[in-house]
Design an enzyme around this catalytic site. Structure first.
Site, PDB file in Angstrom:
ATOM      1  N   PHE A  10      -0.250 -14.843   7.301  1.00 25.89           N
ATOM      2  CA  PHE A  10      -1.114 -15.084   8.462  1.00 25.89           C
ATOM      3  C   PHE A  10      -0.438 -14.554   9.722  1.00 25.89           C
ATOM      4  O   PHE A  10      -0.238 -15.264  10.704  1.00 25.89           O
ATOM      5  CB  PHE A  10      -1.421 -16.599   8.568  1.00 25.89           C
ATOM      6  CG  PHE A  10      -2.631 -16.904   9.425  1.00 25.89           C
ATOM      7  CD1 PHE A  10      -3.796 -16.157   9.323  1.00 25.89           C
ATOM      8  CD2 PHE A  10      -2.593 -17.961  10.336  1.00 25.89           C
ATOM      9  CE1 PHE A  10      -4.897 -16.450  10.109  1.00 25.89           C
ATOM     10  CE2 PHE A  10      -3.692 -18.258  11.127  1.00 25.89           C
ATOM     11  CZ  PHE A  10      -4.853 -17.501  11.013  1.00 25.89           C
ATOM     12  N   GLU A 154      -8.469   0.072   1.842  1.00 30.24           N
ATOM     13  CA  GLU A 154      -8.833   0.996   2.925  1.00 30.24           C
ATOM     14  C   GLU A 154      -7.792   1.010   4.040  1.00 30.24           C
ATOM     15  O   GLU A 154      -7.473   2.058   4.600  1.00 30.24           O
ATOM     16  CB  GLU A 154     -10.202   0.611   3.502  1.00 30.24           C
ATOM     17  CG  GLU A 154     -10.742   1.560   4.560  1.00 30.24           C
ATOM     18  CD  GLU A 154     -10.976   2.966   4.012  1.00 30.24           C
ATOM     19  OE1 GLU A 154     -11.924   3.158   3.269  1.00 30.24           O
ATOM     20  OE2 GLU A 154     -10.188   3.879   4.340  1.00 30.24           O
ATOM     21  N   GLU A 214       8.076   1.778  14.088  1.00 30.00           N
ATOM     22  CA  GLU A 214       8.043   0.647  13.154  1.00 30.00           C
ATOM     23  C   GLU A 214       9.415  -0.034  13.143  1.00 30.00           C
ATOM     24  O   GLU A 214      10.378   0.460  13.737  1.00 30.00           O
ATOM     25  CB  GLU A 214       7.686   1.140  11.747  1.00 30.00           C
ATOM     26  CG  GLU A 214       6.318   1.798  11.694  1.00 30.00           C
ATOM     27  CD  GLU A 214       5.543   1.479  10.414  1.00 30.00           C
ATOM     28  OE1 GLU A 214       6.128   0.854   9.519  1.00 30.00           O
ATOM     29  OE2 GLU A 214       4.360   1.835  10.343  1.00 30.00           O
ATOM     30  N   LYS A 229       1.956   7.402   2.473  1.00 27.86           N
ATOM     31  CA  LYS A 229       0.512   7.536   2.675  1.00 27.86           C
ATOM     32  C   LYS A 229      -0.079   8.742   1.939  1.00 27.86           C
ATOM     33  O   LYS A 229      -1.169   8.649   1.383  1.00 27.86           O
ATOM     34  CB  LYS A 229       0.219   7.601   4.177  1.00 27.86           C
ATOM     35  CG  LYS A 229       0.501   6.254   4.862  1.00 27.86           C
ATOM     36  CD  LYS A 229       0.446   6.370   6.382  1.00 27.86           C
ATOM     37  CE  LYS A 229       0.737   5.040   7.066  1.00 27.86           C
ATOM     38  NZ  LYS A 229       0.991   5.219   8.511  1.00 27.86           N
ATOM     39  N   GLY A 326      -3.160  -1.105  14.560  1.00 28.39           N
ATOM     40  CA  GLY A 326      -3.783  -1.964  15.563  1.00 28.39           C
ATOM     41  C   GLY A 326      -4.315  -3.237  14.928  1.00 28.39           C
ATOM     42  O   GLY A 326      -4.718  -3.242  13.772  1.00 28.39           O
TER      43      GLY A 326
END
Lengths: 346, 346
Positions: A10, A154, A214, A229, A326
């Protein structure tokens, strides 16, 4: 009808997702004719809650924003506290597990184990962490299929920009022969600033001070992030079962102002390009700085934006540009995977 | 299972579509578990064929490419010749009508009448002609819905690039507050060439000699083509029931080298921008030349390419770049609409 969701973790993404759900839950219920309910949250630091009828979203947001923990969430009849992630997967009535724990990108854990347990318990999984997908795509996709459940990922590439769903759903029928992308916002920001005259080190320091780099800056700068990725893109979109280590990789730390000026004089611009191409049996996958022509659609992608060009044999060369990260963007990536699972759409 | 298709019109787009189907029909059948069959073609100049069991694709291509007509297509038992478009819609066993007749963009005819008749006969329609969609979207969409059939129009904006499906399917849940696009390849080509030093007239002549200008160059240059397309985007994606005439419009024919140089000196670039924005009840729709900052994703779109930026309140600013036209590209737009109809996907 309700679709019940358990959140593992969370942090920023989870809170962003709950805020979106709180703000436009009615719209989504109308759209789907089905309500999305959060029945469980299990966070290793903030505590755990489970209620089979669903938790109160505004109270969740209020509690965590005021106290940094879920302990002060009000007691209600039937509320259970203290379940760990594995218990939450096995014992909750959730239809879908949203896996957003803090996961070691190099081992993919604990996310990989969470996925396996969820699939075996006939629960769908949605996640935005690139590590587990990059490391164990073929195995986990197969396990989800065997168990008749769905795996939404996604958000692992370009957050809420449909970099995976757009080609898989809307370009199906094409032979996609090549994918080329700017998949790391930090390095693209550094290269943009170097074009404005900063040295590599000045640009890096600026990126760090703005929070773009990062946790481990090496991962961005040396191309590891982009390597993860492009591995996902190769597996999911081009059906190439490559592992991350198989992707040739070079970063941008050796680039100098002299290199930047040389590219300019040639009508080119440096970008950290991750690419994957297929020509018959020959597969090429690599990450590295390339001086690309200024009229390449990727050359216009500046700052922290990400972009991918898909070379399609029928629909032509199609480029998608969008944010790479984001809170809202990644929160949305969770939502769109859930929407598609509920709709039974690819 | 088979999905039966009737083609109204057999020009470049229709032939492109049939070639694609011939080349990768097996792949598509495997994908959909259903075979797409062309049962009818009705072309006002090339003639008409109908066979309830399906026509032979390679013979269709061969016949039309060798003779420019369908008359020499070989006779087979059960073959019917000479049906006009209305007969084909009403009397054929097609599940879907592909409407690709030569249609007057200003009246939308005969395509609008074809659509109405097909919907009333419980047949889906797929089309790539912007006129009818721009002129009669609300009425035709409602009629399709009432009759429980589908209307696919992906090819009307950016041909096979999923400019409509991507936002509708993969960005659902967002509030899309603004759409800005380069929707006309000819004007973008002219502006690109003017940046390279050509005068407006030189650039126009070059565009015409390369076949980029549409039949009526005024439609491109004065922004009518973009006006049709932004009308479609406003209706389909932002649910704004605007008519084409309601879109403010200005073309590029007044731009001079002086304007181009001024923009350059300001770090900007001229583009013909079609836009639609919504702020509460206030809706703005317009087409006109804008000097946009060089770091705007649309500024990097050069030559005949098209592009659209969607401003999404959750997923962020997302830009899609791709071809605006082409035989394969538009042929693919027909195919993807059919695939989605057969899959029962949005």
């Amino acid at each position: 009808m309700t679709h019940k969701v358990a959140l593992l973790g969370f942090g920023v993404v989870g809170q962003g997702f709950v805020e979106i759900l709180e703000e436009r839950g009615d719209f989504i219920s109308d759209l789907l004719n089905e309500e999305i309910k959060i029945v469980a949250i299990s966070d290793i630091k903030k505590g755990s809650l489970y209620h089979p009828e669903g938790l109160n979203l505004s109270k969740l947001i209020e509690t965590v924003s005021q106290t940094g923990s879920l302990d002060a969430y009000p007691d209600t009849s039937g509320l259970i506290r203290g379940w760990d992630s594995f218990q939450t997967i096995q014992e909750s009535n959730a239809d879908t597990v949203v896996e957003i724990t803090f996961t070691d990108v190099k081992t993919g854990q604990p996310a990989i184990d969470h996925c396996k347990l969820a699939f075996k318990n006939k629960k769908n999984v949605v996640m935005s962490n690139k590590g587990p997908v990059s490391l164990a795509y073929q195995e986990l996709a197969e396990l989800a299929k065997t168990n008749g459940v769905r795996w939404g990922v996604e958000g692992t590439v370009m957050s809420g920009t449909p970099s995976l769903r757009m080609p898989i759903v809307s370009l199906v029928g094409n032979n996609i022969t090549e994918i080329r992308g700017i998949l790391n916002g930090t390095t693209n920001y550094i290269l943009t600033k170097m074009e404005e005259g900063l040295s590599y080190t000045e640009a890096l320091v600026e990126a760090q001070s703005l929070g773009y780099a990062e946790a481990d800056p090496i991962s961005d700068i040396e191309g590891y992030d982009a390597q993860y990725k492009i591995t996902i893109l190769a597996n999911l979109i081009m059906n190439i079962p490559i592992k991350r280590e198989g992707v040739e990789r070079k970063g941008i730390s050796h680039l100098t102002q002299q290199d930047i000026q040389w590219a300019k004089s040639e009508g080119k611009r440096w970008k950290l390009i991750a690419e994957c191409s297929k020509n018959g049996d020959e597969v090429v996958t690599k990450v590295g700085p390339r001086a690309i022509p200024i009229n390449d659609p990727l050359a216009g992608v500046m700052g922290v934006q990400n972009a991918i060009t898909y070379n399609c044999d029928l629909a032509g060369q199609i480029t998608l540009i969008g944010p790479g990260a984001g809170k809202n963007e990644t929160g949305f990536s969770i939502l769109i995977d859930l929407i598609n699972i509920i709709r039974g759409q690819l």
